[in-house]
Design an enzyme around this catalytic site. Structure first.
Site, PDB file in Angstrom:
ATOM      1  N   GLU A   1       0.837  -1.193   0.000  1.00 53.32           N
ATOM      2  CA  GLU A   1       0.000   0.000   0.000  1.00 53.32           C
ATOM      3  C   GLU A   1       0.877   1.250   0.000  1.00 53.32           C
ATOM      4  O   GLU A   1       1.938   1.285   0.633  1.00 53.32           O
ATOM      5  CB  GLU A   1      -0.932  -0.007   1.212  1.00 53.32           C
TER       6      GLU A   1
ATOM      7  N   CYS B   1       3.688   8.635   0.695  1.00 49.42           N
ATOM      8  CA  CYS B   1       4.269   7.704   1.662  1.00 49.42           C
ATOM      9  C   CYS B   1       4.475   6.369   0.964  1.00 49.42           C
ATOM     10  O   CYS B   1       3.499   5.701   0.596  1.00 49.42           O
ATOM     11  CB  CYS B   1       3.339   7.565   2.861  1.00 49.42           C
TER      12      CYS B   1
ATOM     13  N   CYS C   1       6.583  -6.785   7.052  1.00 53.76           N
ATOM     14  CA  CYS C   1       7.601  -6.159   7.898  1.00 53.76           C
ATOM     15  C   CYS C   1       8.124  -7.205   8.873  1.00 53.76           C
ATOM     16  O   CYS C   1       7.377  -8.081   9.322  1.00 53.76           O
ATOM     17  CB  CYS C   1       7.010  -4.974   8.666  1.00 53.76           C
TER      18      CYS C   1
ATOM     19  N   CYS D   1       6.372  -4.344  15.531  1.00 50.54           N
ATOM     20  CA  CYS D   1       6.032  -3.331  16.530  1.00 50.54           C
ATOM     21  C   CYS D   1       4.568  -3.536  16.932  1.00 50.54           C
ATOM     22  O   CYS D   1       3.692  -3.647  16.078  1.00 50.54           O
ATOM     23  CB  CYS D   1       6.252  -1.928  15.972  1.00 50.54           C
TER      24      CYS D   1
ATOM     25  N   CYS E   1       1.562  -1.367  15.602  1.00 49.22           N
ATOM     26  CA  CYS E   1       1.520  -1.119  14.152  1.00 49.22           C
ATOM     27  C   CYS E   1       0.818  -2.262  13.440  1.00 49.22           C
ATOM     28  O   CYS E   1       1.180  -3.436  13.605  1.00 49.22           O
ATOM     29  CB  CYS E   1       2.949  -0.965  13.631  1.00 49.22           C
TER      30      CYS E   1
ATOM     31  N   LEU F   1      10.617   6.336  17.792  1.00 44.49           N
ATOM     32  CA  LEU F   1      11.107   6.148  19.153  1.00 44.49           C
ATOM     33  C   LEU F   1      10.039   5.496  20.037  1.00 44.49           C
ATOM     34  O   LEU F   1      10.219   4.393  20.537  1.00 44.49           O
ATOM     35  CB  LEU F   1      11.547   7.490  19.724  1.00 44.49           C
TER      36      LEU F   1
ATOM     37  N   ASN G   1      -3.574   5.355  15.857  1.00 42.46           N
ATOM     38  CA  ASN G   1      -4.639   5.096  14.891  1.00 42.46           C
ATOM     39  C   ASN G   1      -5.111   3.655  15.053  1.00 42.46           C
ATOM     40  O   ASN G   1      -4.377   2.707  14.741  1.00 42.46           O
ATOM     41  CB  ASN G   1      -4.125   5.325  13.467  1.00 42.46           C
TER      42      ASN G   1
ATOM     43  N   CYS H   1      -1.093   6.575   9.768  1.00 39.16           N
ATOM     44  CA  CYS H   1       0.169   6.030  10.256  1.00 39.16           C
ATOM     45  C   CYS H   1      -0.069   4.755  11.061  1.00 39.16           C
ATOM     46  O   CYS H   1      -0.865   4.726  11.989  1.00 39.16           O
ATOM     47  CB  CYS H   1       0.861   7.079  11.130  1.00 39.16           C
TER      48      CYS H   1
END
Length: 397
Positions: A127, A142, A149, A153, A156, A261, A337, A380
């Site tokens: 995407e 973006c 990935c 995280c 995410c 971070l 989000n 995000c």
């Protein structure tokens, strides 16, 4: 011959070199040659493009002509390259293509954010998002660098999708080129409109510094003044903290750096950003202090997602200020989000405001990022595809 997806930096330890080479073998993108034998010219360096022309008996200036048509004009059909004679146009079409990722789906948010699902030749998908700036006549694209990935995280959505493979340089730069196609943003002698797609943020799916060679090749094409021509000041690369590659990125590319971070203690960051177990906060911030070109004019951006009751206290705001003291920096506060199945909640507006006040009072800009594209899962941390269903198996030795 194109570089391998993860050529190790000579400064890395032998163990780090071995890990990078092993990962490259498993997650390398597919070859740039189509099933019919034609080669995709997108993603080739200037030197590689010149070599391809030499191989068919053409002089170096042909490569310069093609570079202009492909990257400055955005032309994909050799027959439209008017400075090239028709017999050569036909020869080029027999041997080469100027590719784009296939648009599998496109969604536009109520706030005009647009999200593309791009499909590549092997069926894998990523995407890509265009985020318009509501206060200016421009915006940012973006782009993604991996299918899935490897970092996992916890806050995410992309991190819930396992890594399938790296994207090639062609697939990375192709996302921006396809976005330009969609918005009609290629130069025209009669078109004096400002460019809407004026900025690139390498913040989509994947960890860019785990696919450095392909990312670097793509960004050099983007920054080439005779091609796409975006200034390095209009490109921001975001990393979760692959410390050994941060120095190399700054030295070789010099683009703006953003660091995910999200926590001020190793204990919490180990939990929500597992990469911290390999490169803890002290090592990460030391790499930020070394980052070439960092200054008050080109500050490092620290990204900090605000998780209710997890990392959003006033004490953590003060510790953040202490940690980044002396680094030319700003702090982007990102309200979390939500996505289906997430265990986290967004911090209250009051908590976000107070956190921002503390950071601002210490002398650091601390804008609160306005969520964009939430209604289409384009904000995000919300990007994800179902490409893991077709994860490629490593080739036999």
């Amino acid at each position: 011959m194109p570089a391998t997806p993860m050529t190790p930096d000579p400064s890395l330890t032998e163990a780090e070199r071995a890990r990078i080479l092993a990962k490259a073998a498993l997650f390398a993108p597919p070859p740039a040659t189509l099933p019919d034998g034609r080669r995709d010219l997108v993603g080739l360096s200037r030197e590689d493009l010149a070599a391809e022309m030499a191989a068919i008996g053409e002089k170096p200036f042909r490569a310069k002509q093609l570079w202009h048509w492909i990257y400055h004009q955005g032309v994909t059909d050799f027959a439209r390259m008017s400075s090239i004679a028709k017999p050569l146009q036909a020869r080029l079409a027999e041997r080469f293509v100027v590719g784009r990722p296939e648009v599998a789906a496109v969604q536009t948010s109520a706030d005009e954010t647009r999200k593309w699902l791009f499909r590549f030749r092997d069926g894998q998908q990523v995407e890509t998002v265009y985020i318009p700036d509501p206060e200016e006549d421009r915006g940012a694209v973006c782009i993604s660098t991996q299918v899935g990935c490897t970092l996992s995280c916890r806050f995410c959505h992309t991190g819930t999708q396992r890594l399938v493979r790296n994207l090639s340089a062609a697939e990375i730069v192709g996302q921006f080129m396809a976005a330009r196609d969609a918005y009609g943003e290629w130069p025209s002698p009669k078109d004096e409109r400002p460019r809407l797609l004026s900025t690139i943020v390498v913040m989509g799916m994947g960890e860019p510094l785990y696919n450095y060679e392909n990312v670097a090749r793509a960004l050099r094409i983007v920054m080439d003044h005779e091609g796409i021509g975006l200034s390095r000041r209009r490109i921001t690369l975001s990393t979760s903290g692959v410390v050994p590659m941060m120095d190399r990125c700054g030295r070789e590319l010099g683009v703006n750096l953003a660091v995910s971070l999200h926590a001020v203690t190793d204990e919490l960051r180990d939990e929500i950003v597992p990469l911290n177990r390999k490169y803890p906060i002290a090592e990460l911030l030391a790499a930020c202090r070394r980052y070439p070109g960092a200054s008050n004019a080109r500050r490092i951006t620290f990204e900090y997602v605000m998780l209710r009751g997890v990392n959003d206290s006033e004490a953590e705001a003060r510790e953040l200020v202490r940690l980044i003291r002396g680094i030319p920096a700003k702090v982007n506060l990102i309200p979390f989000n939500p996505w289906p199945g997430s265990p986290y909640r967004t911090s209250t507006p009051e908590a976000v405001r107070r956190f921002a006040e503390i950071v601002n009072e210490a002398g650091y800009a601390s804008p609160i990022r306005r969520p964009r594209g939430r209604d289409i899962l384009a904000a995000c941390g919300q990007l994800r595809t179902e490409s893991e269903r077709g994860r490629r198996k490593p080739a036999a030795a």
